[in-house]
Scaffold this active site. Structure first.
Site, short mmCIF file in Angstrom:
data_model
loop_
_atom_site.label_atom_id
_atom_site.label_comp_id
_atom_site.label_asym_id
_atom_site.label_seq_id
_atom_site.Cartn_x
_atom_site.Cartn_y
_atom_site.Cartn_z
N ASP A 13 0.82 -1.23 0.00
CA ASP A 13 0.00 0.00 0.00
C ASP A 13 0.85 1.27 0.00
O ASP A 13 0.46 2.28 0.58
CB ASP A 13 -0.95 0.03 1.21
N LYS A 16 1.79 2.28 -4.93
CA LYS A 16 2.36 1.73 -6.17
C LYS A 16 1.44 2.00 -7.36
O LYS A 16 1.92 2.21 -8.46
CB LYS A 16 2.55 0.21 -6.04
N GLY A 40 -4.20 -4.97 -4.53
CA GLY A 40 -5.31 -4.18 -5.06
C GLY A 40 -4.91 -2.75 -5.24
O GLY A 40 -4.19 -2.20 -4.41
N HIS A 41 -5.30 -2.18 -6.37
CA HIS A 41 -5.14 -0.75 -6.46
C HIS A 41 -6.17 -0.13 -7.38
O HIS A 41 -6.79 -0.79 -8.18
CB HIS A 41 -3.71 -0.34 -6.79
N GLN A 223 2.29 -6.24 -2.91
CA GLN A 223 2.67 -6.19 -1.48
C GLN A 223 3.97 -5.39 -1.32
O GLN A 223 4.22 -4.49 -2.11
CB GLN A 223 2.80 -7.61 -0.89
P1 IMP Z 1 -2.21 -12.90 2.51
O1 IMP Z 1 -1.32 -12.38 1.43
O2 IMP Z 1 -3.67 -12.75 2.19
O3 IMP Z 1 -1.84 -14.28 2.96
O4 IMP Z 1 -1.98 -11.96 3.80
C1 IMP Z 1 -0.76 -11.99 4.56
C2 IMP Z 1 -0.40 -10.59 5.06
O5 IMP Z 1 -0.09 -9.77 3.94
C3 IMP Z 1 -1.53 -9.87 5.79
O6 IMP Z 1 -0.96 -9.05 6.80
C4 IMP Z 1 -2.16 -8.99 4.72
O7 IMP Z 1 -2.80 -7.87 5.27
C5 IMP Z 1 -0.91 -8.61 3.95
N1 IMP Z 1 -1.18 -8.24 2.54
C6 IMP Z 1 -1.42 -9.07 1.51
N2 IMP Z 1 -1.59 -8.37 0.38
C7 IMP Z 1 -1.42 -7.08 0.68
C8 IMP Z 1 -1.43 -5.87 -0.09
O8 IMP Z 1 -1.61 -5.85 -1.31
N3 IMP Z 1 -1.21 -4.72 0.61
C9 IMP Z 1 -0.95 -4.71 1.94
N4 IMP Z 1 -0.93 -5.81 2.70
C10 IMP Z 1 -1.15 -6.98 2.06
#
Ligand code: IMP
Length: 429
Positions: A13, A16, A40-41, A223
């Protein structure tokens, strides 16, 4: 001319979307290489707002989008996203989107297991997006995953489903969650096959051709570095490697093809989900950053935790991620604050560290060591040239550069696309 990889330098977040969109408009091909629809964006193109999770950003700019083998693909989520974008008048089809035939699929049992495990973890939950990302990567590494190419082989799918269900239903039953039926899953996959297979191909071959033809390739990371499964705040991380090196293995291209690595960092820090966050603020300043920065997740709508810029962490991201230049975003959110703090290290049980050690307990105990700077009374919001910036804001940026040991090559001063100051064009290397 070189290719560019964009990666997050914090916990995701970082803004990007805006930077990737700007670069995508100048690229020929945009490639996603890790993660899935947990990312997501929001992109604003003309008078349309697009919310993308899995599609590479370039597709809404009419560029060829590639989903690499390192991505975990939920076919339902992908088709729904394509339908949404098409309904907004954008042409997304097999001519504009290619998917690696060896990418792993997310099946309905993956989000089911993700959610059941999170519920069982209670207080110590990771705070995942619940999209099945972790369980899908686990199946990939365990060599039982169903991949895009398997959609063309009903027997392979049938055999793999036996193995998958033996594993997943045992776990789901143990967690008190609903189990899955083989025939229903097989029927679903057989129905999805003709919708997904037209997009599938060995994308590495196309990328190789593009590279030899001198096309500009943009690798779009998802991420952030501190969510990297190896280098992040483990176990509070995502299940893929988010470092730029993954662009090579997750797309099927030479490491030397990656080119300029642009790391994106906010001028402060945010995080969603659980896990350590040494510079987190639990006071009015933290609230202010969240409100001004509109810090709510694009995918889950969750309120983001906010804190001061952690230079020690970003320095680590620069080193580990191979970041060539930094795009510093949302500097305008700091406008008008009297005093600013920058994390320069950590105190753990009285011992000083200039990096975040890997141990879980050590990370939980880390308290930040701060450097304090005067804020600025002028505004950076909307600035489009270095000369528009208050002198104190320039001082802040210079200090950030020194501490993280990387140049700030791009500065974003508002959500508007044109409110950007470019110091160095990443495509020029
Ligand atoms: P997962 O990727 O759904 O397994 O989540 C694992 C961790 O990564 C959690 O803390 C989520 O909030 C974080 N996370 C996953 N994708 C994103 C993203 O695009 N932005 C910010 N945090 C993310």
């Amino acid at each position: 001319m070189t290719n560019v990889a964009v990666i997050g330098a914090q916990w995701g977040d970082e803004g990007k979307g805006k930077v990737v969109d700007w670069l995508a408009s100048r690229a020929d091909i945009v490639v996603r290489f890790q993660g899935g629809h947990n990312a997501g964006h929001t992109l604003v193109v003309g008078n349309q707002t697009y919310k993308l999770s899995l599609l590479p950003s370039g597709v809404v700019r009419g560029k060829l989008g590639i989903i690499g083998n390192g991505v975990v693909v939920d076919p339902d989520a992908l088709l729904a996203e394509i339908a949404r974008v098409r309904a907004q008048g954008m042409d997304v089809g097999p001519e504009t989107l290619r998917i690696a035939e060896n990418a792993t699929l997310i099946l309905p049992l993956h989000p089911a297991l993700d959610k059941a495990r999170e519920a069982a973890r209670g207080e110590s939950k990771i705070g995942t997006t619940g999209r099945g990302i972790g369980p899908a990567y686990e199946d990939k590494v365990a060599r039982r995953a169903i991949r895009v190419c398997d959609l063309a082989e009903p027997e392979t799918m049938s055999d793999k489903l036996d193995e998958l269900l033996l594993h997943h239903n045992t776990l789901l039953r143990g967690l008190g969650a609903e189990t899955f039926e083989k025939q229903a899953l097989l029927d679903k996959l057989l129905a999805l096959a003709p919708q997904i297979l037209p997009f599938a191909e060995p994308v590495w071959e196309r990328l190789d051709e593009a590279r030899r033809a001198g096309k500009r390739i943009l690798f779009e990371g998802a991420q952030g570095l501190m969510l990297d499964v190896d280098h992040g705040t483990y176990p509070y991380v995502t299940s893929s490697n988010t470092v730029a090196a993954t662009a090579a293995s997750g797309a099927g291209i030479a490491p030397s093809a990656i080119g300029f690595v642009l790391g994106i960092a906010k001028a402060y820090t945010t995080r969603v989900g659980s896990g350590p966050f040494p510079t987190e603020l639990h006071d009015a300043t933290g609230e202010l950053l969240g409100t001004r920065g509109f810090e709510f997740g694009t995918v889950t709508g969750r309120k983001r935790r906010c804190g001061w810029f952690d230079a020690a962490m970003v320095r680590q991201a620069v080193k580990v991620g191979g970041i060539t230049g930094l795009a510093l975003t949302k500097i305008d959110v700091l406008d008008g604050l009297e005093e600013l703090k920058i994390g320069v290290g950590y105190n753990i049980d009285g011992k000083m560290y200039t990096h975040l050690p890997a141990g879980q307990r050590a990370q939980a105990k880390a308290t930040p060591v701060y450097e304090t700077m005067e804020g600025w009374s002028g505004i950076t919001r909307g600035a489009r040239s270095w000369g528009d910036l208050p002198a104190q804001a320039i001082k802040y940026i210079r200090r950030v550069e020194e501490l993280v040991e990387a140049p700030v090559t791009l500065l974003s001063t508002s959500p508007e696309r044109d409110d950007t100051i470019l110091m160095r064009d990443p495509f020029e290397g």
